[in-house]
Design a protein around this motif. Structure first.
Motif, mmCIF file in Angstrom:
data_model
loop_
_atom_site.group_PDB
_atom_site.id
_atom_site.type_symbol
_atom_site.label_atom_id
_atom_site.label_comp_id
_atom_site.label_asym_id
_atom_site.label_seq_id
_atom_site.Cartn_x
_atom_site.Cartn_y
_atom_site.Cartn_z
ATOM 1 N N TYR B 36 2.248 -2.414 4.133
ATOM 2 C CA TYR B 36 2.099 -3.815 4.506
ATOM 3 C C TYR B 36 3.280 -4.598 3.947
ATOM 4 O O TYR B 36 3.843 -4.238 2.908
ATOM 5 C CB TYR B 36 0.811 -4.407 3.934
ATOM 6 C CG TYR B 36 -0.449 -4.082 4.705
ATOM 7 C CD1 TYR B 36 -1.154 -2.909 4.457
ATOM 8 C CD2 TYR B 36 -0.939 -4.961 5.663
ATOM 9 C CE1 TYR B 36 -2.317 -2.622 5.156
ATOM 10 C CE2 TYR B 36 -2.108 -4.681 6.362
ATOM 11 C CZ TYR B 36 -2.784 -3.511 6.105
ATOM 12 O OH TYR B 36 -3.945 -3.228 6.796
ATOM 13 N N GLN B 38 4.465 -8.661 2.878
ATOM 14 C CA GLN B 38 3.994 -10.012 2.590
ATOM 15 C C GLN B 38 5.205 -10.915 2.380
ATOM 16 O O GLN B 38 5.917 -10.776 1.386
ATOM 17 C CB GLN B 38 3.086 -10.035 1.359
ATOM 18 C CG GLN B 38 2.439 -11.375 1.088
ATOM 19 C CD GLN B 38 1.481 -11.306 -0.097
ATOM 20 O OE1 GLN B 38 1.733 -10.634 -1.086
ATOM 21 N NE2 GLN B 38 0.350 -12.015 0.005
ATOM 22 N N GLY B 43 0.230 -14.113 4.761
ATOM 23 C CA GLY B 43 -0.702 -13.027 4.500
ATOM 24 C C GLY B 43 -0.016 -11.686 4.667
ATOM 25 O O GLY B 43 1.168 -11.598 4.978
ATOM 26 N N LEU B 44 -0.749 -10.641 4.469
ATOM 27 C CA LEU B 44 -0.215 -9.285 4.609
ATOM 28 C C LEU B 44 -0.153 -8.906 6.087
ATOM 29 O O LEU B 44 -1.096 -9.144 6.839
ATOM 30 C CB LEU B 44 -1.117 -8.303 3.871
ATOM 31 C CG LEU B 44 -1.131 -8.414 2.354
ATOM 32 C CD1 LEU B 44 -2.337 -7.702 1.782
ATOM 33 C CD2 LEU B 44 0.140 -7.837 1.780
ATOM 34 N N LEU B 46 0.620 -5.611 8.661
ATOM 35 C CA LEU B 46 0.758 -4.162 8.726
ATOM 36 C C LEU B 46 2.089 -3.786 9.377
ATOM 37 O O LEU B 46 2.408 -4.240 10.463
ATOM 38 C CB LEU B 46 -0.393 -3.556 9.529
ATOM 39 C CG LEU B 46 -0.370 -2.036 9.663
ATOM 40 C CD1 LEU B 46 -0.665 -1.383 8.315
ATOM 41 C CD2 LEU B 46 -1.377 -1.575 10.708
ATOM 42 N N LYS B 49 1.218 2.834 9.821
ATOM 43 C CA LYS B 49 0.130 3.582 9.194
ATOM 44 C C LYS B 49 0.248 5.058 9.572
ATOM 45 O O LYS B 49 0.829 5.409 10.611
ATOM 46 C CB LYS B 49 -1.226 3.036 9.649
ATOM 47 C CG LYS B 49 -1.427 3.124 11.147
ATOM 48 C CD LYS B 49 -2.606 2.285 11.601
ATOM 49 C CE LYS B 49 -2.729 2.327 13.125
ATOM 50 N NZ LYS B 49 -3.665 1.314 13.648
ATOM 51 N N PHE B 90 3.978 -3.549 0.233
ATOM 52 C CA PHE B 90 2.877 -2.867 -0.425
ATOM 53 C C PHE B 90 2.521 -1.590 0.312
ATOM 54 O O PHE B 90 2.321 -1.594 1.533
ATOM 55 C CB PHE B 90 1.629 -3.765 -0.463
ATOM 56 C CG PHE B 90 1.769 -4.980 -1.321
ATOM 57 C CD1 PHE B 90 2.221 -6.178 -0.781
ATOM 58 C CD2 PHE B 90 1.459 -4.929 -2.672
ATOM 59 C CE1 PHE B 90 2.351 -7.304 -1.570
ATOM 60 C CE2 PHE B 90 1.592 -6.048 -3.470
ATOM 61 C CZ PHE B 90 2.036 -7.245 -2.924
ATOM 62 N N LEU B 102 -9.064 -0.375 0.862
ATOM 63 C CA LEU B 102 -7.679 -0.024 0.602
ATOM 64 C C LEU B 102 -7.369 -0.135 -0.885
ATOM 65 O O LEU B 102 -7.769 -1.091 -1.538
ATOM 66 C CB LEU B 102 -6.742 -0.933 1.398
ATOM 67 C CG LEU B 102 -6.851 -0.844 2.919
ATOM 68 C CD1 LEU B 102 -5.867 -1.806 3.572
ATOM 69 C CD2 LEU B 102 -6.598 0.576 3.396
ATOM 70 N N PHE B 104 -4.167 -0.517 -3.210
ATOM 71 C CA PHE B 104 -2.778 -0.926 -3.056
ATOM 72 C C PHE B 104 -1.935 -0.530 -4.267
ATOM 73 O O PHE B 104 -2.417 -0.489 -5.405
ATOM 74 C CB PHE B 104 -2.684 -2.446 -2.894
ATOM 75 C CG PHE B 104 -3.114 -2.950 -1.548
ATOM 76 C CD1 PHE B 104 -4.438 -3.263 -1.305
ATOM 77 C CD2 PHE B 104 -2.197 -3.120 -0.526
ATOM 78 C CE1 PHE B 104 -4.850 -3.729 -0.059
ATOM 79 C CE2 PHE B 104 -2.589 -3.579 0.721
ATOM 80 C CZ PHE B 104 -3.922 -3.883 0.952
#
Lengths: 114, 114
Positions: B36, B38, B43-44, B46, B49, B90, B102, B104
């Motif tokens: 992720y 930021q 906000g975070l 994505l 993945k 992150f 999750l 982190f």
């Protein structure tokens, strides 16, 4: 479409007061998460709601913290008798559900306890 | 207990240079892995993945990551960094082989010099 929204953006409170933080997930998302981001602890999982199932509260740091989700949509995180160590950014995220592996995060609520 | 380690707290690169952000995880089986980003006040978001299959994963904004089981790593790479990539990154692992909770890493703050 609209993303995850959180209110308030910032909250300043006095030690010992109760606070409520609100999260509006993305429409149609059945899973909702709360995380806390603080200087000392980084990003921590707090609680997870999935539909009508019992929430996973395993990350709540103390019994002063509670959360509810009404009607499977909006969620409120409540911190009772706030302490200075509760100062952090509280992030909410939502996903499509059990098979929704991508969590979409809101902008967060920055809480400062004086 | 599961954990994620991001060894580099701060990294500074020149614009146009290549980038690699390190991430190591602890988990016995194949985990769900995430990166992720930021940006300040945001906000975070994505980036990418990994769940299974091809160990080289492509994400948004020109980022890619490679899952290496033998090294328990999931490093993030970008061949040419842009000034807008300055942010905090992150790495996260899904707890207990899932993706609903999750865990982190501490994050890596990236600065980009012109």
């Amino acid at each position: 479409g609209a993303g995850v929204s959180q209110s308030p953006s910032n909250k300043v409170t006095e030690k010992g007061k109760d606070v409520e933080l609100r999260c509006d997930p993305i429409s149609g998302h059945t899973a909702l998460y709360w995380y806390r981001q603080s200087l000392g602890q980084g990003l921590e999982f707090l609680i997870y709601f999935q539909g009508n199932s019992a929430p996973d509260k395993s990350g709540l740091p103390s019994d002063r913290f509670s959360a509810e989700r009404t009607g499977g949509s909006v969620s409120t995180l409540t911190i009772q008798r706030t302490q200075q160590e509760d100062s952090a950014v509280y992030l909410c995220a939502s996903s499509l559900g059990p098979a929704g592996e991508t969590q979409y995060f809101g902008p967060g609520t920055r809480l400062l306890v004086l | 207990a599961q954990s994620v380690t991001q060894p580099d707290i701060h990294i500074t690169v020149s614009e146009g240079a290549s980038l690699e952000l390190r991430c190591n995880y602890s988990y016995g089986a194949t985990p769900y892995l995430f990166w992720y980003v930021q940006s300040p006040g945001q906000g975070l978001q994505l980036l990418l993945k990994y769940f299974s299959g091809d160990t080289l994963v492509q994400g948004i904004k020109g980022f890619e990551a490679e899952f290496k089981r033998s090294q328990s790593s999931f490093n993030l790479r970008k061949p040419s960094v842009h000034w807008s990539d300055a942010a905090e990154y992150f790495c996260a692992v899904g707890a207990l082989g899932g993706y609903n909770k999750l865990i982190f890493g501490a994050g890596t703050r990236l600065a980009v010099h012109p």
